[in-house]
Design a protein around this motif. Structure first.
Motif, mmCIF file in Angstrom:
data_model
loop_
_atom_site.group_PDB
_atom_site.id
_atom_site.type_symbol
_atom_site.label_atom_id
_atom_site.label_comp_id
_atom_site.label_asym_id
_atom_site.label_seq_id
_atom_site.Cartn_x
_atom_site.Cartn_y
_atom_site.Cartn_z
ATOM 1 N N VAL A 253 0.850 -1.201 0.000
ATOM 2 C CA VAL A 253 0.000 0.000 0.000
ATOM 3 C C VAL A 253 0.884 1.250 0.000
ATOM 4 O O VAL A 253 0.600 2.217 -0.701
ATOM 5 C CB VAL A 253 -0.969 0.007 1.202
ATOM 6 N N PHE A 254 1.972 1.216 0.750
ATOM 7 C CA PHE A 254 2.901 2.349 0.767
ATOM 8 C C PHE A 254 3.548 2.544 -0.601
ATOM 9 O O PHE A 254 3.765 3.676 -1.039
ATOM 10 C CB PHE A 254 3.958 2.173 1.853
ATOM 11 N N GLU B 246 0.886 11.145 -0.078
ATOM 12 C CA GLU B 246 1.638 11.102 1.174
ATOM 13 C C GLU B 246 1.428 9.759 1.885
ATOM 14 O O GLU B 246 0.371 9.139 1.759
ATOM 15 C CB GLU B 246 1.187 12.237 2.095
ATOM 16 N N ALA B 247 2.426 9.331 2.652
ATOM 17 C CA ALA B 247 2.361 8.044 3.349
ATOM 18 C C ALA B 247 1.244 8.017 4.396
ATOM 19 O O ALA B 247 0.698 6.957 4.682
ATOM 20 C CB ALA B 247 3.698 7.724 3.998
ATOM 21 N N TRP B 248 0.865 9.179 4.953
ATOM 22 C CA TRP B 248 -0.184 9.188 5.978
ATOM 23 C C TRP B 248 -1.538 8.781 5.410
ATOM 24 O O TRP B 248 -2.453 8.468 6.184
ATOM 25 C CB TRP B 248 -0.269 10.550 6.680
ATOM 26 N N PHE C 23 -6.839 4.407 4.439
ATOM 27 C CA PHE C 23 -7.193 3.102 3.887
ATOM 28 C C PHE C 23 -7.814 2.198 4.949
ATOM 29 O O PHE C 23 -8.536 1.264 4.627
ATOM 30 C CB PHE C 23 -5.954 2.411 3.304
ATOM 31 N N LEU C 24 -7.526 2.466 6.209
ATOM 32 C CA LEU C 24 -8.006 1.612 7.301
ATOM 33 C C LEU C 24 -9.419 1.960 7.753
ATOM 34 O O LEU C 24 -10.026 1.196 8.507
ATOM 35 C CB LEU C 24 -7.047 1.723 8.484
ATOM 36 N N PHE D 254 -10.483 6.245 -1.081
ATOM 37 C CA PHE D 254 -9.077 6.585 -1.250
ATOM 38 C C PHE D 254 -8.326 5.521 -2.045
ATOM 39 O O PHE D 254 -7.340 5.821 -2.710
ATOM 40 C CB PHE D 254 -8.425 6.861 0.106
ATOM 41 N N TYR D 255 -8.807 4.280 -2.002
ATOM 42 C CA TYR D 255 -8.266 3.219 -2.855
ATOM 43 C C TYR D 255 -8.464 3.587 -4.324
ATOM 44 O O TYR D 255 -7.536 3.493 -5.127
ATOM 45 C CB TYR D 255 -8.967 1.899 -2.512
ATOM 46 N N ILE D 256 -9.654 4.051 -4.664
ATOM 47 C CA ILE D 256 -9.950 4.452 -6.042
ATOM 48 C C ILE D 256 -9.099 5.662 -6.433
ATOM 49 O O ILE D 256 -8.503 5.689 -7.519
ATOM 50 C CB ILE D 256 -11.452 4.758 -6.209
ATOM 51 N N ILE D 257 -9.025 6.651 -5.552
ATOM 52 C CA ILE D 257 -8.234 7.851 -5.846
ATOM 53 C C ILE D 257 -6.766 7.485 -6.056
ATOM 54 O O ILE D 257 -6.100 8.013 -6.961
ATOM 55 C CB ILE D 257 -8.395 8.885 -4.713
ATOM 56 N N THR D 258 -6.263 6.566 -5.239
ATOM 57 C CA THR D 258 -4.869 6.137 -5.369
ATOM 58 C C THR D 258 -4.637 5.447 -6.704
ATOM 59 O O THR D 258 -3.651 5.727 -7.389
ATOM 60 C CB THR D 258 -4.482 5.211 -4.195
ATOM 61 N N TRP D 259 -5.532 4.563 -7.104
ATOM 62 C CA TRP D 259 -5.370 3.891 -8.393
ATOM 63 C C TRP D 259 -5.506 4.866 -9.556
ATOM 64 O O TRP D 259 -4.865 4.695 -10.586
ATOM 65 C CB TRP D 259 -6.333 2.710 -8.537
ATOM 66 N N MET D 260 -6.320 5.897 -9.390
ATOM 67 C CA MET D 260 -6.404 6.923 -10.437
ATOM 68 C C MET D 260 -5.066 7.659 -10.541
ATOM 69 O O MET D 260 -4.596 7.953 -11.640
ATOM 70 C CB MET D 260 -7.552 7.887 -10.142
ATOM 71 N N GLY D 261 -4.424 7.916 -9.400
ATOM 72 C CA GLY D 261 -3.104 8.538 -9.400
ATOM 73 C C GLY D 261 -2.050 7.631 -10.013
ATOM 74 O O GLY D 261 -1.150 8.097 -10.725
#
Length: 119
Positions: A55-56, A65-67, A72-73, A81-88
């Motif tokens: 995940v990191f 950012e790592a925070w 995610f928890l 935020f999982y979706i936003i991260t994959w979009m990034g």
């Protein structure tokens, strides 16, 4: 050898094969994340193969950012935020960001990481 012993041996062999198959699938699905980590010159691309650390790596590739890991928890919030991260991640791999949202679609969530890494 009695029936109970034979059943125990059979169960042990079956569980062993099942475990080997699960590990092989995990490694196969972690490899695209590793390749994406290498593409962005991450020093920690090997995180792709370690649960939780992957995940990191995703956050690093997406430029977050790592925070964000804490987000995610949180139930429901983590999904967003999982979706936003994959979009990034999609944008970091020079793909349209909306393709990252396809990670919520079954079957496509297996195919898309390979597309981002090697497409």
């Amino acid at each position: 050898m009695n029936d109970a012993a034979a059943q125990s041996i059979g169960l042990g062999i079956g569980l062993g094969v099942y475990l080997i198959v699960l590990v092989a699938i995990y490694l196969l699905l972690a490899y695209p994340l590793y390749a994406m980590g290498r593409k962005v010159d991450s020093n920690n691309a090997w995180f792709a193969f370690v649960p939780i650390l992957n995940v990191f790596l995703m956050l690093e590739i997406a430029g977050k950012e790592a925070w964000w890991f804490i987000l995610f928890l949180i139930p429901c919030v983590g999904f967003i935020f999982y979706i936003i991260t994959w979009m990034g991640i999609a944008e970091a791999m020079d793909k349209p960001g909306w393709l990252g949202a396809l990670m919520i679609v079954p079957i496509l969530n297996v195919i898309m990481p390979f597309y981002f890494a090697f497409g």
